[in-house]
Structures are given as structure tokens and as C-alpha cells.
Scaffold this motif. Structure first.
Motif, PDB file in Angstrom:
ATOM      1  N   LEU A  22       1.021  -1.345  -0.006  1.00 43.33           N
ATOM      2  CA  LEU A  22      -0.214   0.121  -0.006  1.00 43.33           C
ATOM      3  C   LEU A  22       0.991   1.415  -0.175  1.00 43.33           C
ATOM      4  CD1 LEU A  22      -2.791   1.582   0.384  1.00 43.33           C
ATOM      5  CD2 LEU A  22      -2.397   1.245   2.999  1.00 43.33           C
ATOM      6  N   VAL A  23       1.751   1.230   0.836  1.00 43.47           N
ATOM      7  CA  VAL A  23       2.668   2.260   0.907  1.00 43.47           C
ATOM      8  C   VAL A  23       3.507   2.710  -0.516  1.00 43.47           C
ATOM      9  CG1 VAL A  23       4.731   3.646   2.179  1.00 43.47           C
ATOM     10  CG2 VAL A  23       2.915   2.324   3.627  1.00 43.47           C
ATOM     11  N   ALA A  24       4.032   1.498  -0.789  1.00 42.83           N
ATOM     12  CA  ALA A  24       4.888   1.455  -2.061  1.00 42.83           C
ATOM     13  C   ALA A  24       3.995   1.987  -3.326  1.00 42.83           C
ATOM     14  CB  ALA A  24       5.578   0.217  -2.312  1.00 42.83           C
ATOM     15  N   VAL A  25       2.853   1.741  -3.505  1.00 43.09           N
ATOM     16  CA  VAL A  25       2.043   2.130  -4.655  1.00 43.09           C
ATOM     17  C   VAL A  25       1.513   3.464  -4.592  1.00 43.09           C
ATOM     18  CG1 VAL A  25      -0.127   1.316  -5.944  1.00 43.09           C
ATOM     19  CG2 VAL A  25       1.564  -0.605  -5.363  1.00 43.09           C
ATOM     20  N   SER A  26       1.013   3.781  -3.315  1.00 41.92           N
ATOM     21  CA  SER A  26       0.311   4.974  -3.182  1.00 41.92           C
ATOM     22  C   SER A  26       1.251   6.070  -3.030  1.00 41.92           C
ATOM     23  CB  SER A  26      -0.422   4.980  -1.708  1.00 41.92           C
ATOM     24  OG  SER A  26       0.555   4.899  -0.660  1.00 41.92           O
ATOM     25  N   SER A  27       2.522   5.903  -2.746  1.00 43.37           N
ATOM     26  CA  SER A  27       3.788   6.919  -2.614  1.00 43.37           C
ATOM     27  C   SER A  27       3.875   7.135  -4.276  1.00 43.37           C
ATOM     28  CB  SER A  27       4.625   6.871  -1.824  1.00 43.37           C
ATOM     29  OG  SER A  27       5.594   5.486  -2.187  1.00 43.37           O
ATOM     30  N   LEU A  28       4.060   6.206  -4.920  1.00 43.85           N
ATOM     31  CA  LEU A  28       4.647   6.087  -6.127  1.00 43.85           C
ATOM     32  C   LEU A  28       3.586   6.885  -7.084  1.00 43.85           C
ATOM     33  CD1 LEU A  28       6.617   5.007  -8.366  1.00 43.85           C
ATOM     34  CD2 LEU A  28       5.107   3.139  -8.641  1.00 43.85           C
ATOM     35  N   LEU A  29       2.557   6.634  -6.932  1.00 45.70           N
ATOM     36  CA  LEU A  29       1.251   7.342  -7.762  1.00 45.70           C
ATOM     37  C   LEU A  29       1.121   8.783  -7.336  1.00 45.70           C
ATOM     38  CD1 LEU A  29      -1.399   4.603  -7.647  1.00 45.70           C
ATOM     39  CD2 LEU A  29       0.068   4.917  -9.327  1.00 45.70           C
ATOM     40  N   GLU A  54       3.450  10.992  -6.867  1.00 45.56           N
ATOM     41  CA  GLU A  54       4.535  11.856  -7.343  1.00 45.56           C
ATOM     42  C   GLU A  54       4.209  11.693  -9.094  1.00 45.56           C
ATOM     43  OE1 GLU A  54       6.244  13.442  -5.695  1.00 45.56           O
ATOM     44  OE2 GLU A  54       5.600  12.563  -3.815  1.00 45.56           O
ATOM     45  N   PRO A  55       4.451  12.735  -9.849  1.00 46.85           N
ATOM     46  CA  PRO A  55       4.447  12.804 -11.368  1.00 46.85           C
ATOM     47  C   PRO A  55       5.773  12.376 -11.901  1.00 46.85           C
ATOM     48  CG  PRO A  55       5.313  15.127 -10.066  1.00 46.85           C
ATOM     49  CD  PRO A  55       4.746  14.143  -9.279  1.00 46.85           C
ATOM     50  N   GLY A  56       5.308  11.363 -12.776  1.00 43.72           N
ATOM     51  CA  GLY A  56       6.482  10.880 -13.468  1.00 43.72           C
ATOM     52  C   GLY A  56       6.994   9.773 -12.854  1.00 43.72           C
ATOM     53  N   PHE A  57       7.234   8.651 -13.551  1.00 41.59           N
ATOM     54  CA  PHE A  57       7.746   7.360 -12.975  1.00 41.59           C
ATOM     55  C   PHE A  57       9.184   7.064 -13.166  1.00 41.59           C
ATOM     56  CE2 PHE A  57       3.204   5.166 -12.929  1.00 41.59           C
ATOM     57  CZ  PHE A  57       2.798   5.963 -11.918  1.00 41.59           C
ATOM     58  N   GLU A  58      10.109   7.463 -12.490  1.00 37.91           N
ATOM     59  CA  GLU A  58      11.667   7.239 -12.752  1.00 37.91           C
ATOM     60  C   GLU A  58      11.924   5.799 -12.450  1.00 37.91           C
ATOM     61  OE1 GLU A  58      13.376   9.647 -13.747  1.00 37.91           O
ATOM     62  OE2 GLU A  58      12.215  11.290 -13.479  1.00 37.91           O
ATOM     63  N   ALA A  59      13.057   5.185 -12.894  1.00 34.69           N
ATOM     64  CA  ALA A  59      13.459   3.870 -13.067  1.00 34.69           C
ATOM     65  C   ALA A  59      13.417   3.370 -11.389  1.00 34.69           C
ATOM     66  CB  ALA A  59      14.631   3.485 -13.582  1.00 34.69           C
TER      67      ALA A  59
END
Length: 263
Positions: A42-49, A51-56
Motif C-alpha cells: 500500500l505504501v509503495a504503490v500509493s507513494s509512487l502514484l 509523484e508525477p512521472g515514474f523514474e526507473a
């Protein structure tokens, strides 16, 4: 500095409260163990979403956590399926009496939620950091994470196979990775978060995320992991012999005990 954790803390609070309500309905607080790994997802996915843009690096860390959390949750679900409430939670249910509901919420679910926020702190930190090329810290972090994952996965599998054999009923596993550590799976889980911490060193100010691996290491070694699990083996001569020969946490070669002189 700490404000970056507020969204994580909020969603973890909602998640752990829902878990508590499910546990209350099922009369089984063991569900919190299944929810542990899923909480990190939950933390990994929610914090990823957020932020704008997905870095490697963001995607890599999210994938590592999703892979680990899913495996751990499924492993614990399969282990606990059709079993009574874990002995630790059952003992507290009896001990806490009329305060059981309130103490369960705060001392089990909210406390684990707090630890979850602290341990998962590198995830929103990495996702909020500007993209940087992969470097030596990333390679070292990934290597350490993989070693930790292997320790946890292989240790869990060896223990499950040992318990399936009826000839081992009532015995303590002392083979495979368990020959070198009394808790190789706990060691592996801590090591994975040391790996994630190394990944944060590629981000500006990432050293502050040392709180994550230190928290999980101290928690597993001295609080809720090793001490609680070994409590039920106290007084057993076979366990005491095993404990004298084998490290509790960090794997190492077993010690040779002096032979007793015959009368």
C-alpha cells in the motif's frame, strides 16, 4: 522534514483500522500478520502514484516491495489457514480481559502501523526524490536486498517442509539455514530493508532513512520477533542446547560445545 510521511501515516491508519475491524469480526488478531506485507505494498504503490512521472529507481523499489509483500502475505495466509489464533494473540486475548478490544487496537494494530510507517519511510522518500542515474549504491542495495529475500524465502520454505514431516513433530528445526541462525527468515527481512536503505543513499539526504533498517532490525531481534517466538521454548533442553550453539539472528557457523565428562 517529517511532513512527507503524513500521507503515508494517514493511509496506514485507515488500512490498520480496517484490518482491526476484520479481526474483531473474525475473533482472530492473527490477520495482522497477513496484513503486514500488504501494508508495505500500500505504501509503495500509493507513494509512487502521488509523484508525477515514474523514474526507473521508483519503479524498481515499488516492484521489489510488491514482490516481497505479496510472497510474505501469501506464505503467512497459507500457514495460518484453518489454524486457531496465533498463541501470542490468544494469550493477550485472555490476559487483557475486558480491555481486550481497546488494547488490541492500540497495542497490536496501531503499534504495528507506527512501525510500518517508520520502516517504509524510504519508499515515499525515494519516490519524492528527483531522478538520478543508477550508481554503486543502487547496485549494492539491490544485491543486499536479494540476499535478504533469499534468506527469508528459503528459511520459510525449509521450516514449512520440516513441519510437514510427521517424524519431526515436536522437534526444533536445526538444518539448512536454521543450522547457522535460529531465525534466518527474520534476518532476511531485516537485510532487505538495509538494501532499500542503501538505495536511498543515491538520493539527496538519503542517509536520514537509516531509521528504517535500524527499526526493523531492533524490532525483530529484541522486541516482537525473536523474543516472543522463543518464549514458548524456554525450559526445553533441546532448545537450550540449540541456542548455545547457534546465533539468534546473524548467521554464523555453529559453535562446538564441550563434551560432558562421563562419571
Amino acid at each position: 522534514m517529517i511532513e512527507f510521511l503524513f500521507p503515508t501515516a494517514f493511509w496506514v491508519w485507515v488500512y490498520m483500522t480496517l484490518l482491526f475491524l476484520i479481526a474483531l469480526a473474525r475473533k482472530d488478531n492473527s490477520i495482522v500478520d497477513i496484513g503486514w506485507g500488504l501494508g508495505f505494498i500500500l505504501v509503495a504503490v500509493s507513494s509512487l502514484l502521488r509523484e508525477p512521472g515514474f523514474e526507473a529507481r521508483h519503479i524498481l523499489v515499488a516492484l521489489l516491495v510488491v514482490f516481497w509483500g505479496s510472497r510474505l502475505a501469501f506464505h503467512i495466509y497459507r500457514r495460518n489457514r484453518r489454524r486457531a489464533e496465533d498463541f501470542r494473540y490468544a494469550a493477550w486475548r485472555s490476559l487483557w480481559g475486558r480491555w481486550f478490544i481497546l488494547r488490541s487496537y492500540f497495542q497490536i494494530f496501531m503499534l504495528q502501523g507506527l512501525f510500518l510507517v517508520l520502516i517504509s519511510a524510504p519508499l515515499p522518500w525515494i519516490n519524492a526524490a528527483p531522478g538520478q542515474p543508477f550508481g554503486l549504491w543502487d547496485g549494492a542495495g539491490l544485491l543486499v536486498w536479494l540476499i535478504g529475500f533469499l534468506f527469508e524465502t528459503i528459511g520459510d520454505a525449509q521450516l514449512a517442509d520440516f513441519k510437514k514431516d510427521v517424524a519431526h513433530r515436536g522437534q526444533i528445526i536445526q538444518s539448512g539455514l536454521w543450522k547457522y541462525s535460529r531465525h534466518p527468515n527474520y534476518f532476511g527481512e531485516a537485510l532487505m530493508w538495509w538494501g532499500v536503505f542503501l538505495l536511498t543513499l543515491s538520493t539527496p539526504g538519503g542517509g536520514i532513512m537509516l531509521i528504517s533498517p535500524v527499526t526493523i532490525t531492533l524490532l525483530l531481534r529484541f522486541v516482537s520477533g525473536v523474543p516472543l517466538l522463543e518464549k514458548k521454548y524456554l525450559g526445553r533442553s533441546d532448545f537450550e542446547d540449540y541456542a548455545r550453539r547457534t546465533n539468534a539472528f546473524i548467521p554464523w557457523f555453529p559453535r562446538t560445545l564441550p563434551k560432558l565428562k562421563s562419571e
